[in-house]
Structures are given as structure tokens and as C-alpha cells.
Design a protein around this motif. Sequence first.
Motif, PDB file in Angstrom:
ATOM      1  N   GLN A   1      -5.740   3.937   7.298  1.00  0.00           N
ATOM      2  CA  GLN A   1      -5.473   5.140   6.524  1.00  0.00           C
ATOM      3  C   GLN A   1      -4.705   4.814   5.251  1.00  0.00           C
ATOM      4  O   GLN A   1      -4.991   5.339   4.173  1.00  0.00           O
ATOM      5  CB  GLN A   1      -4.679   6.146   7.364  1.00  0.00           C
ATOM      6  CG  GLN A   1      -5.486   6.760   8.490  1.00  0.00           C
ATOM      7  CD  GLN A   1      -4.642   7.650   9.380  1.00  0.00           C
ATOM      8  OE1 GLN A   1      -3.456   7.416   9.571  1.00  0.00           O
ATOM      9  NE2 GLN A   1      -5.259   8.669   9.929  1.00  0.00           N
TER      10      GLN A   1
ATOM     11  N   LEU B   1       2.797   8.913   7.208  1.00  0.00           N
ATOM     12  CA  LEU B   1       2.478   7.684   7.926  1.00  0.00           C
ATOM     13  C   LEU B   1       3.665   6.731   7.975  1.00  0.00           C
ATOM     14  O   LEU B   1       3.886   6.055   8.977  1.00  0.00           O
ATOM     15  CB  LEU B   1       1.289   6.980   7.261  1.00  0.00           C
ATOM     16  CG  LEU B   1      -0.094   7.589   7.506  1.00  0.00           C
ATOM     17  CD1 LEU B   1      -1.130   6.921   6.608  1.00  0.00           C
ATOM     18  CD2 LEU B   1      -0.493   7.467   8.961  1.00  0.00           C
TER      19      LEU B   1
ATOM     20  N   GLN C   1       0.323  12.396   2.882  1.00  0.00           N
ATOM     21  CA  GLN C   1      -0.179  11.621   4.013  1.00  0.00           C
ATOM     22  C   GLN C   1       0.496  10.265   4.087  1.00  0.00           C
ATOM     23  O   GLN C   1       0.844   9.791   5.183  1.00  0.00           O
ATOM     24  CB  GLN C   1      -1.695  11.462   3.890  1.00  0.00           C
ATOM     25  CG  GLN C   1      -2.471  12.753   4.109  1.00  0.00           C
ATOM     26  CD  GLN C   1      -3.957  12.579   3.896  1.00  0.00           C
ATOM     27  OE1 GLN C   1      -4.394  11.628   3.247  1.00  0.00           O
ATOM     28  NE2 GLN C   1      -4.743  13.487   4.439  1.00  0.00           N
TER      29      GLN C   1
ATOM     30  N   ALA D   1      -3.296   3.456  11.281  1.00  0.00           N
ATOM     31  CA  ALA D   1      -2.359   3.726  10.196  1.00  0.00           C
ATOM     32  C   ALA D   1      -2.610   2.788   9.017  1.00  0.00           C
ATOM     33  O   ALA D   1      -2.565   3.206   7.857  1.00  0.00           O
ATOM     34  CB  ALA D   1      -0.919   3.583  10.689  1.00  0.00           C
TER      35      ALA D   1
END
Length: 347
Positions: free
Chosen positions: A156, A316, A312, A153
Amino acid sequence: MRTPSTFWLVQIGVWGSLTLLNLSVRGYFNHYKLGELVNSLSLFVSLMIASGMLRRFYRDRGTGSLPKGIGQALLGSALASLVAVVIIGLVLLPNQEFLFGEVSNVALIQLLASYPNVFLFLLCWSAVYLLLKRQKALKLAFTREADLKEQLAASQMELLLNQLNPHFMFNAINNIRALILEDTNKARDSLAQLSDVLRVTLQTKQDKLWPLSQEIELTKSFIELNMLQFERRLVVNWHLTGIQLDHYRVPCLSLQLLVENAIKHGISNNSEGGTITIKIDADKRLTLEVSNPGTITANTNSTRLGITNIQQRLHLLFQENVHFSLTENKQMVTAKIIIEEPQCFAQ
């Protein structure tokens, strides 16, 4: 599974208790002869050695499937029991006359008859040991999985932020470049605005969330930077409702990105410009809404990266507690973020 010192202390406690119980029972019926004491001590030593062997045997075993673990426990206990009985036999059989006052013809049979009891003791020990080892392995696996998810995470998020900053910076630089030949003073002001905005974004780059009030201030600075280029073509209306904005935290650059897309696709492509409306409702849930003139169809390809980026990031950070929508109604495009459950983002 445990540190060596802890392991052996546990073994001494378990097998020592069993030895004392065995000595008490046998001594009660045989008047505590020397042979009974040696018999119990040999049992203690044999079980200590057997459990140590089992520990080594299970070192790389016991964390597989349940049937495989049962098979390993049976095999390990059977072999360790055989070793334990042999140790007891080596101590008692050659010294029967000294220990018991006579040589028994059935001593070997009695020794072999004790094998099932020793096997049962060691099988129970194996079951407990393997269960604890398996639980520790599962806990370690869960911890590693959680760490990997957190690292993924974070990676990302870092990637998404790295995508976002150049997107914002290059657009601002292009705006300033267009102003240099037209108005040097405005270009200088634009550079100052850009410096302030970039300083804030770089300082908060590692933060997943930051106060909504700071996000609003950053967005206002970004709008002022763009107004130096668009002048009267860009009109922005703010509507802020709800409780104090400092009570809420949002993904950094989330509102700014919505406004940036609105300016890029709703204002710059329109010779007459237009009005961007920003609505923020900070009540039981937080709603961020940005509306601009235009159509979704015309902007689909060019807005995909920015919209995907923010979707996104929101997922997250908030999982199922966030909703994002992009709608069109009467030549107006509205991007809306709704974050449910204030405890997810309240300070």
C-alpha cells in the motif's frame, strides 16, 4: 511438530521412565523374575510403536475445532492402545512357561485388563502432543498473518508513493514547459531544481519515515522551484518552534504535498497570488500546519487524491496516533497534521 531425532529422544525418555517405574513396582512384588523384565520391555516397545503410529495419525489432524480434536484424540488413543496390547500379547502369551514357569488360564484376561491403563497413558500423550501441535499451528498462523499485514502495508505504501511522485513531477514539468518560451535561464534553473528534488525523493522512496529537517529542505526546494514561475505572486512565511527538528521523523513528502496543494489551489487559481503560511511545532507532539487562501468547496474534487493519499499513509504509519484535518475559516484553508506520542517518531 519436532524433528524426528528430537521426537524419538523424548519418547525414549517418557516411555523409558514409565517402563522403569513399572519394572520396579512389579519386580518388588515378584522378585525381579525374567518374565517381569520381558513384560516391561514389551510394554516399552509397544508404547514406542503406538506413539509413532499416533504421530502419523495426527500428522494432518488436531488443528481443527476443539471438539473435533478431542474426538481424534480418543479415536487415535483407542486404536494405538489396541495395537500396544496386541504387541504385548504376542510377546508374553506364547512364552508364558519359559518366562513365568507356568501357563496361566487368566493371562488373556489380565492382558485385556491392562488395556484401560495403556489407553490412559496414550490419551495423556495425545493430549500433550495435540496441545503442542495446536500451539505451534497458532503461532505459525499469527506469524503468517503478521507477515501478510506487513507485506500489505508495504504494498500500500509503495502504491501511494507511486501515486505521489508522478503527481509532483508532472506539475513541475508543466511549470518548466511554460517557462521555456518566456525565460530560458529560468527554465534551466527550474530543471536543476527539479533534478535535485527528484533525486532526493527517489533516494528516499523506500523509506517510510525520514528526518523532519530533510522534509523541510525538500519543501523549500520545491517552493523555490515554484517561485521561478509565480515570482511575487507566491509568498511563503515559515514559523518553526519547538526542540531540534532532527529529533523527529515524518512520512517523506508529507509536508511537500500539503504545500503543493496549497500552491496549486490557493495561488495558481488566484491572479493576485497569495501568502502560504507554514507552521511547524516540534514539542511534546509534532504539528505540521499549512494555510493558504481559498475555499474547500472549490478544491474538493481536485484535492481528493492528494488528501486521501496522505491520510492513508499517515494511518499506515501511525495508526491512531495521528490526526489530520482540513478546515476553512475566513477564506483561508488550513491543512494540519498532528502526530501524538513522540516515541512513535523520535530518533
